[in-house]
Enzyme design. Structure first.
Site, PDB file in Angstrom:
ATOM      1  N   CYS A 116       3.439 114.714  27.468  1.00 59.54           N
ATOM      2  CA  CYS A 116       4.462 114.726  26.401  1.00 59.54           C
ATOM      3  C   CYS A 116       4.039 115.511  25.166  1.00 59.54           C
ATOM      4  O   CYS A 116       4.859 115.781  24.298  1.00 59.54           O
ATOM      5  CB  CYS A 116       4.835 113.300  26.002  1.00 59.54           C
ATOM      6  N   HIS A 256       8.031 113.158  18.850  1.00 59.05           N
ATOM      7  CA  HIS A 256       8.330 113.031  20.278  1.00 59.05           C
ATOM      8  C   HIS A 256       9.160 111.758  20.460  1.00 59.05           C
ATOM      9  O   HIS A 256       8.886 110.731  19.853  1.00 59.05           O
ATOM     10  CB  HIS A 256       7.024 112.940  21.064  1.00 59.05           C
ATOM     11  N   ASN A 286      13.635 109.976  26.933  1.00 61.00           N
ATOM     12  CA  ASN A 286      12.394 110.735  26.803  1.00 61.00           C
ATOM     13  C   ASN A 286      12.440 111.908  27.790  1.00 61.00           C
ATOM     14  O   ASN A 286      12.349 111.709  28.998  1.00 61.00           O
ATOM     15  CB  ASN A 286      11.208 109.811  27.108  1.00 61.00           C
TER      16      ASN A 286
HETATM   17  O1  UT7 Z   1       6.121 109.610  26.353  1.00 60.36           O
HETATM   18  C1  UT7 Z   1       4.919 109.314  26.983  1.00 60.36           C
HETATM   19  C2  UT7 Z   1       4.285 108.114  26.437  1.00 60.36           C
HETATM   20  N1  UT7 Z   1       5.009 106.920  26.828  1.00 60.36           N
HETATM   21  C3  UT7 Z   1       5.322 106.003  25.916  1.00 60.36           C
HETATM   22  O2  UT7 Z   1       5.076 106.211  24.752  1.00 60.36           O
HETATM   23  C4  UT7 Z   1       5.933 104.710  26.407  1.00 60.36           C
HETATM   24  C5  UT7 Z   1       5.282 103.546  25.691  1.00 60.36           C
HETATM   25  N2  UT7 Z   1       5.748 102.255  26.156  1.00 60.36           N
HETATM   26  C6  UT7 Z   1       6.991 101.782  25.932  1.00 60.36           C
HETATM   27  O3  UT7 Z   1       7.823 102.475  25.376  1.00 60.36           O
HETATM   28  C7  UT7 Z   1       7.281 100.365  26.282  1.00 60.36           C
HETATM   29  O4  UT7 Z   1       6.081  99.711  26.636  1.00 60.36           O
HETATM   30  C8  UT7 Z   1       8.316 100.186  27.430  1.00 60.36           C
HETATM   31  C9  UT7 Z   1       9.677 100.608  26.954  1.00 60.36           C
HETATM   32  C10 UT7 Z   1       7.886 101.010  28.625  1.00 60.36           C
HETATM   33  C11 UT7 Z   1       8.397  98.708  27.834  1.00 60.36           C
HETATM   34  O5  UT7 Z   1       8.693  97.897  26.703  1.00 60.36           O
HETATM   35  P1  UT7 Z   1       7.796  96.621  26.364  1.00 60.36           P
HETATM   36  O6  UT7 Z   1       8.391  96.011  25.165  1.00 60.36           O
HETATM   37  O7  UT7 Z   1       6.367  97.071  26.272  1.00 60.36           O
HETATM   38  O8  UT7 Z   1       8.042  95.705  27.611  1.00 60.36           O
HETATM   39  P2  UT7 Z   1       6.974  95.059  28.610  1.00 60.36           P
HETATM   40  O9  UT7 Z   1       6.452  96.098  29.529  1.00 60.36           O
HETATM   41  O10 UT7 Z   1       5.988  94.251  27.827  1.00 60.36           O
HETATM   42  O11 UT7 Z   1       7.889  94.064  29.420  1.00 60.36           O
HETATM   43  C12 UT7 Z   1       8.449  92.884  28.824  1.00 60.36           C
HETATM   44  C13 UT7 Z   1       9.287  92.169  29.870  1.00 60.36           C
HETATM   45  C14 UT7 Z   1       8.592  91.983  31.202  1.00 60.36           C
HETATM   46  O12 UT7 Z   1       8.998  90.744  31.736  1.00 60.36           O
HETATM   47  P3  UT7 Z   1       8.059  89.435  31.635  1.00 60.36           P
HETATM   48  O13 UT7 Z   1       6.789  89.817  32.333  1.00 60.36           O
HETATM   49  O14 UT7 Z   1       7.885  89.198  30.171  1.00 60.36           O
HETATM   50  O15 UT7 Z   1       8.874  88.412  32.327  1.00 60.36           O
HETATM   51  C15 UT7 Z   1       9.128  93.094  32.053  1.00 60.36           C
HETATM   52  O16 UT7 Z   1       9.103  92.788  33.423  1.00 60.36           O
HETATM   53  O17 UT7 Z   1      10.459  92.947  30.147  1.00 60.36           O
HETATM   54  C16 UT7 Z   1      10.555  93.166  31.557  1.00 60.36           C
HETATM   55  N3  UT7 Z   1      11.171  94.467  31.788  1.00 60.36           N
HETATM   56  C17 UT7 Z   1      12.494  94.649  31.823  1.00 60.36           C
HETATM   57  N4  UT7 Z   1      13.524  93.792  31.681  1.00 60.36           N
HETATM   58  C18 UT7 Z   1      14.764  94.301  31.756  1.00 60.36           C
HETATM   59  C19 UT7 Z   1      10.557  95.664  31.964  1.00 60.36           C
HETATM   60  N5  UT7 Z   1      11.474  96.623  32.110  1.00 60.36           N
HETATM   61  C20 UT7 Z   1      12.678  96.019  32.024  1.00 60.36           C
HETATM   62  C21 UT7 Z   1      14.000  96.484  32.097  1.00 60.36           C
HETATM   63  N6  UT7 Z   1      15.012  95.596  31.950  1.00 60.36           N
HETATM   64  N7  UT7 Z   1      14.296  97.796  32.284  1.00 60.36           N
END
Ligand code: UT7
Length: 333
Positions: A116, A256, A286
């Site tokens: 990225c 970004h 993204n």
């Molecule tokens: O551009 C390159 C660099 N990349 C980035 O900068 C991305 C950085 N990371 C992020 O933007 C975020 O971490 C994400 C958007 C990918 C995820 O958000 P988060 O707030 O970190 O969520 P999480 O991974 O901690 O997941 C929280 C919960 C989980 O459920 P449990 O384990 O708490 O029951 C996930 O399974 O949300 C669940 N979850 C979803 N729920 C509904 C994960 N994806 C989804 C979804 N819809 N699409």
């Protein structure tokens, strides 16, 4: 010897028509519009549909538009660099293919991969060719067809990415505009958190890798998030400090577009109001190497000569960086 700066003297960008909305994603994986909006700020993404279409088609649209609006003949271009993580094929470089499609024949061209952060790495690279006095017209492309490596059964990644790209023209200037300072970083130990497992030389494609869905993006979201928030904000604040820029001096931050929360945290650390931050993540998601040129293109009509602009990125690798530039012209070309 005359000292040149490299200035962006034109920008164009392009995104395909098809819109993949949160509503449609709700029918594909277990997710909701509300979850996606709250956690990422994304509402819809553009997707390149059609057999035989690849990243070069996105880049070609961007470069064609750029050459047209800057009145540049393909013959005048000295160098074209394409930043991408989704090349048309492993080789030749997508930059070679774009050059062919737009009729650039008197140039050399190659791809650059820094995930990225690729677009700002490529901008830094292209700028050095201009500053050295070696070349007069360098085209820097950032483009990705992320939908080609997204697993649409994985709700943690498929909601994030979209397809788009843009291109800028770099030319020498002796005026007090152009790229003033850059700061880039890499930490390859971060590769464990964000990568594509198969298809490279370590794990070439096989029936097993396809069955194990290893040709898609693998991301440990939370780990990447922590590094992204810290590094993108740190590098942006660093570049402000070493150029004695206060938040009042900065006209625009061009971050970004990975996650609205990362963008907001960076702006907060820099002391910037949201009005000074280019944000279009809601409509594009993204697009990896496409995000920064897409923003510059959308805001081009509001940019003024002399505006202090900071570009900032963080991505897989890990890679990150910031570019401080003074915008070189008024309004849209
Ligand atoms: O551009 C390159 C660099 N990349 C980035 O900068 C991305 C950085 N990371 C992020 O933007 C975020 O971490 C994400 C958007 C990918 C995820 O958000 P988060 O707030 O970190 O969520 P999480 O991974 O901690 O997941 C929280 C919960 C989980 O459920 P449990 O384990 O708490 O029951 C996930 O399974 O949300 C669940 N979850 C979803 N729920 C509904 C994960 N994806 C989804 C979804 N819809 N699409």
């Amino acid at each position: 010897m005359t000292q040149f700066r490299a200035a962006i003297t034109g920008i164009h960008a392009w995104a395909p028509d098809y819109l993949l909305t949160n509503k449609e994603l709700e029918t594909m994986v277990d997710t909701t519009d509300e979850w996606i909006m709250t956690r990422t700020g994304i509402k819809e993404r553009h997707i390149l549909k059609g057999e035989g279409k690849g990243t070069s088609d996105i880049g070609t649209e961007a470069v064609k538009g750029l050459l047209k609006k800057t009145g540049t003949s393909p013959d005048e271009v000295d160098l074209l660099i394409c930043a991408t993580v989704t090349p048309d094929m492993q080789f030749p470089a997508t930059a070679n293919i774009i050059s062919d499609k737009v009729g650039i024949k008197n140039a050399f061209s190659y791809d650059l991969n820094a995930a990225c952060s690729g677009f700002i790495y490529a901008l830094e690279t292209g700028a050095k060719f201009i500053q050295s006095g070696a070349y007069k017209k360098v085209v820097v492309v950032g483009a990705d067809k992320m939908s080609s490596i997204v697993d649409y059964t994985d709700r943690t990644t498929c909601i994030i990415f979209g397809d788009a790209g843009g291109a800028v023209l770099l030319e020498p200037t002796t005026e007090d505009v152009g790229i003033m300072d850059t700061k880039m970083g890499t930490d390859g130990s971060g590769r464990v958190h964000l990568h594509q497992k198969a298809g490279g030389s370590v794990k070439p494609a096989s029936h097993e890798t396809v069955d194990a869905r290893e040709h898609y993006i693998y991301q440990e979201g939370q780990a990447v998030f922590k590094f992204a928030v810290t590094n993108m904000a740190d590098v942006s604040v660093d570049i402000m400090k070493r150029n004695n820029l206060t938040s009042d001096d900065i006209a625009w931050l061009v971050p970004h577009q990975a996650n609205m929360r990362i963008i907001e945290a960076t702006a907060r650390r820099m002391g910037l109001d949201k009005e000074k931050v280019m944000i279009n993540i809601e409509r594009y998601g993204n697009t990896t190497n496409g995000t920064i040129p897409m923003c510059l293109h959308e805001w081009e009509h509001r940019l003024k000569k002399g505006d202090n602009v900071v570009l900032a990125a963080f991505g897989g690798g890990f890679t990150w960086g910031a570019v401080y530039l003074k915008w070189a012209y008024d309004g849209s070309k």
